[in-house]
Design an enzyme around this catalytic site. Structure first.
Site, PDB file in Angstrom:
ATOM      1  N   LYS A  95      24.419 -76.425  22.729  1.00 49.46           N
ATOM      2  CA  LYS A  95      24.748 -75.287  21.855  1.00 49.46           C
ATOM      3  C   LYS A  95      26.229 -74.940  21.965  1.00 49.46           C
ATOM      4  CE  LYS A  95      20.034 -73.584  21.974  1.00 49.46           C
ATOM      5  NZ  LYS A  95      19.026 -72.716  22.604  1.00 49.46           N
TER       6      LYS A  95
ATOM      7  N   GLN B 221      18.891 -67.792  26.886  1.00 44.09           N
ATOM      8  CA  GLN B 221      18.055 -69.006  26.893  1.00 44.09           C
ATOM      9  C   GLN B 221      16.715 -68.727  27.574  1.00 44.09           C
ATOM     10  OE1 GLN B 221      18.923 -72.007  25.362  1.00 44.09           O
ATOM     11  NE2 GLN B 221      16.810 -72.562  25.822  1.00 44.09           N
TER      12      GLN B 221
ATOM     13  N   ASP C  68      19.290 -65.670  17.475  1.00 45.10           N
ATOM     14  CA  ASP C  68      18.069 -66.462  17.663  1.00 45.10           C
ATOM     15  C   ASP C  68      16.947 -65.950  16.750  1.00 45.10           C
ATOM     16  OD1 ASP C  68      17.973 -68.683  19.250  1.00 45.10           O
ATOM     17  OD2 ASP C  68      17.667 -67.601  21.140  1.00 45.10           O
TER      18      ASP C  68
END
Ligand code: NAP
Length: 283
Positions: free
Chosen positions: A53, A97, A120
């Site tokens: 990422k 995460q 997200d």
């Protein structure tokens, strides 16, 4: 019939070039889109994901910060860090995460992220926005699937889409996105008694289960479009999806491979969301 591939790498390249151009335009106005990636603990798969990422951000000209913390970090410390990032004007997107260590309530942490920075798309406000058709960040994996359908010019209106899997991060938001584009949507899960009877009716099938060969050729209507979200390992340890690719490609009209399908699109849509968060903040 041999299906055409929907190439997630090629589409990602195209979309990331567009992200880079928009990021450049924003930089010219003095705003560099910034993503903060927070990793707690040593989960090896998570380490790979966050590295990918961060690298994708760098390649597209986005600013990224990787914050790594020891697994012993407390929930209160993580919440304080999220609050700090919420208030940081250089950061437009925050990604924590998952999975988090067991002593930390992941949902509580997600809810602490400002919805304006929830790139997200996991915050309950983002989920509510998707459900009600309001503006908000869409979860990256199903959003990437929608972009793949768009890339082949597929009109979902009046089509029957079957989503296999009902997780909050893939299956459910996927179904809502398909519904928003006027598909008739069926959601299947582990308690669906006859999966094949459902998938045989589908014009579009999205498999998001996490089990190899959940979808085989005999379960697919000729000409259906098949998107494979699954990430599994085969007997040789190679990455594979939920779909029996070799069999299903002989029946479907379009199919996504694994690897090189939905996977790269997930990161691409993270870049898109981060860019759009920065554009909104700049305006
Ligand atoms: P998850 O939370 O484990 O959800 C799996 C879903 O599949 C559940 O809803 C489950 O039903 C359903 N299911 C399990 N066995 C089934 C069966 N035999 N028939 C029909 N449905 C069944 O997984 P997830 O997070 O959604 O991820 C799904 C897969 O996508 C995983 O392989 C994951 O690694 C992959 N993934 C890939 C990306 C990417 O970027 N490519 C991103 C995210 C996830 P119940 O709800 O009844 O348990």
């Amino acid at each position: 019939m041999t299906a055409q591939l929907i190439d997630g790498n090629a589409l990602s390249k195209q979309l990331r070039t567009q992200v880079a151009a928009r990021a450049q335009a924003l930089k010219a106005k003095g705003v560099t889109p910034g993503l903060a990636v927070v990793l707690v603990g040593e989960n090896p798969a998570s380490q790979v994901y966050v590295r990918n990422k961060v690298k994708a951000c760098e390649d597209a000209g986005l600013h990224s910060v990787l914050e790594k913390y020891d697994a012993s970090m407390t929930e209160a410390e993580l919440l304080a860090r999220v609050e700090g990032l919420n208030n940081d004007p250089d950061i437009h997107g925050i990604l924590v995460q998952l999975p988090l260590p067991e002593h930390i309530d992941a949902q509580k942490v997600i809810e602490a992220i400002s919805p304006a920075k929830d790139v997200d798309g996991f915050h309950i406000a983002s989920a509510g926005a998707l459900m009600t058709g309001m503006p908000g960040f869409w979860p990256c994996t199903p959003y990437g699937c929608m972009k793949m359908l768009e890339s082949i010019g597929y009109d979902l209106k009046g089509k029957h889409a079957v989503v296999i899997g009902r997780s909050n991060i893939v299956g459910k938001p996927m179904a809502l996105m398909l519904l928003q584009k006027n598909a008739t949507v069926t959601i299947c899960h582990s308690a669906t008694p006859d999966l094949k009877a459902m998938t045989l009716q589908a014009d579009v099938i999205v498999a998001a289960v996490g089990k190899r060969n959940v979808l085989t050729a005999d379960m697919v209507k000729p000409g259906a479009v098949v998107l494979d979200v699954g990430m599994n390992r085969n007997d040789e340890g190679k990455l594979c999806g939920d779909v029996d690719f070799d069999g299903v490609k002989e029946v479907a009209s379009y199919i996504t491979p694994v690897p090189g399908g939905v996977g790269p699109m997930t990161i691409t849509m993270l870049l898109v969301n981060t860019l759009e968060a920065a554009e909104s903040a700049a305006n």
